[in-house]
Design a protein around this motif. Structure first.
Motif, PDB file in Angstrom:
ATOM      1  N   LYS A   3      20.448  34.660  48.926  1.00 35.31           N
ATOM      2  CA  LYS A   3      20.053  35.238  50.205  1.00 35.31           C
ATOM      3  C   LYS A   3      18.585  35.657  50.127  1.00 35.31           C
ATOM      4  CE  LYS A   3      24.439  37.104  51.754  1.00 35.31           C
ATOM      5  NZ  LYS A   3      25.120  38.318  52.218  1.00 35.31           N
ATOM      6  N   ASN A   4      17.851  35.376  51.220  1.00 43.19           N
ATOM      7  CA  ASN A   4      16.473  35.829  51.345  1.00 43.19           C
ATOM      8  C   ASN A   4      16.188  36.116  52.817  1.00 43.19           C
ATOM      9  OD1 ASN A   4      15.833  33.386  52.626  1.00 43.19           O
ATOM     10  ND2 ASN A   4      15.284  32.421  50.679  1.00 43.19           N
ATOM     11  N   SER A   5      14.944  36.447  53.138  1.00 42.71           N
ATOM     12  CA  SER A   5      14.605  36.830  54.502  1.00 42.71           C
ATOM     13  C   SER A   5      14.688  35.661  55.474  1.00 42.71           C
ATOM     14  CB  SER A   5      13.202  37.435  54.546  1.00 42.71           C
ATOM     15  OG  SER A   5      12.258  36.491  54.106  1.00 42.71           O
ATOM     16  N   SER A   8      18.989  35.242  55.953  1.00 37.65           N
ATOM     17  CA  SER A   8      19.871  36.397  56.150  1.00 37.65           C
ATOM     18  C   SER A   8      19.078  37.561  56.718  1.00 37.65           C
ATOM     19  CB  SER A   8      20.528  36.794  54.826  1.00 37.65           C
ATOM     20  OG  SER A   8      19.568  37.335  53.966  1.00 37.65           O
ATOM     21  N   SER A   9      19.715  38.712  56.792  1.00 40.92           N
ATOM     22  CA  SER A   9      19.040  39.892  57.329  1.00 40.92           C
ATOM     23  C   SER A   9      18.306  40.686  56.252  1.00 40.92           C
ATOM     24  CB  SER A   9      20.065  40.793  58.026  1.00 40.92           C
ATOM     25  OG  SER A   9      21.031  41.229  57.078  1.00 40.92           O
ATOM     26  N   VAL A  10      18.167  40.129  55.071  1.00 37.56           N
ATOM     27  CA  VAL A  10      17.441  40.788  53.991  1.00 37.56           C
ATOM     28  C   VAL A  10      15.959  40.819  54.365  1.00 37.56           C
ATOM     29  CG1 VAL A  10      16.796  40.611  51.546  1.00 37.56           C
ATOM     30  CG2 VAL A  10      19.118  40.065  52.273  1.00 37.56           C
ATOM     31  N   SER A  11      15.295  41.971  54.137  1.00 35.65           N
ATOM     32  CA  SER A  11      13.875  42.076  54.480  1.00 35.65           C
ATOM     33  C   SER A  11      13.040  41.234  53.517  1.00 35.65           C
ATOM     34  CB  SER A  11      13.411  43.531  54.454  1.00 35.65           C
ATOM     35  OG  SER A  11      13.378  43.998  53.138  1.00 35.65           O
ATOM     36  N   SER A  12      11.870  40.830  53.955  1.00 34.41           N
ATOM     37  CA  SER A  12      11.011  39.979  53.134  1.00 34.41           C
ATOM     38  C   SER A  12      10.548  40.680  51.866  1.00 34.41           C
ATOM     39  CB  SER A  12       9.806  39.512  53.941  1.00 34.41           C
ATOM     40  OG  SER A  12       9.061  40.626  54.362  1.00 34.41           O
ATOM     41  N   SER A  13      10.518  42.012  51.868  1.00 33.67           N
ATOM     42  CA  SER A  13      10.124  42.737  50.658  1.00 33.67           C
ATOM     43  C   SER A  13      11.176  42.629  49.559  1.00 33.67           C
ATOM     44  CB  SER A  13       9.852  44.211  50.971  1.00 33.67           C
ATOM     45  OG  SER A  13      11.039  44.826  51.419  1.00 33.67           O
TER      46      SER A  13
END
Length: 176
Positions: A3-5, A8-13
């Motif tokens: 999962k990454n930005s 998914s809804s994971v932030s880019s940071s």
């Protein structure tokens, strides 16, 4: 797939491999302009004036090489440069005095102060205009204007907004 930005809804940071994340587009040409003045640009510079207020001539007294006296030698004018400055602001105090005269008929006629001179010490129109300009156009508070007048002009205000009050009075008054 991790999962990454992007998926998914994971932030880019929180992306583990940031190099795979999308890079921002540049809003400038690929070949940036050189630093400094660009070709064809009309420059603005401080111009010398024809008649300066003060002229100081720097004459030579001794030779920089051997130390001989150059007093009797012919001096050739070489270059000139000008420096611009603002003279110190010194408040100008004007005193107004009124007189009284007695008519042969017995009436006492007394002159009055001009309408703008309405207290023992008052502020003239240039100070009033400067206060109005700094407050309405430059958005300075009365406190900061008071500080400016005190530090730059050596004028101490009690309450600065009182300097803006103007009253009208007649020029002469006749008393029996």
């Amino acid at each position: 797939m991790a999962k990454n930005s992007r998926n998914s809804s994971v932030s880019s940071s929180k992306d583990e491999l940031r190099s795979t994340s999308r890079k921002p587009k540049l809003n400038r040409p690929l070949k940036p302009k050189k630093i400094g003045r660009q070709p064809g640009h009309q420059g603005n510079t401080l111009e010398m004036i024809a008649n300066p207020d003060v002229v100081i001539e720097h004459q030579l007294e001794f030779c920089n090489h051997c130390g001989d006296d150059l007093f009797d030698q012919l001096a050739l004018f070489m270059l000139r440069r000008q420096v611009v400055d603002i003279p110190p602001i010194i408040p100008e105090f004007t005193e107004h005095g009124i007189f009284q005269k007695t008519c042969p008929c017995g009436y006492h006629t007394k002159a009055l102060f001009p309408s703008r001179v309405n207290s023992p010490t008052s502020y003239e129109s240039n100070i009033q205009a400067t206060i109005a300009y700094m407050h309405t156009r430059q958005y300075l508070s009365f406190e900061r204007m008071s500080e400016l007048f005190r530090d730059v002009c050596n004028i101490h205000f009690g309450i600065i907004n009182n300097a803006l009050k103007i009253t009208e009075e007649p020029n002469y008054l006749t008393e029996p």
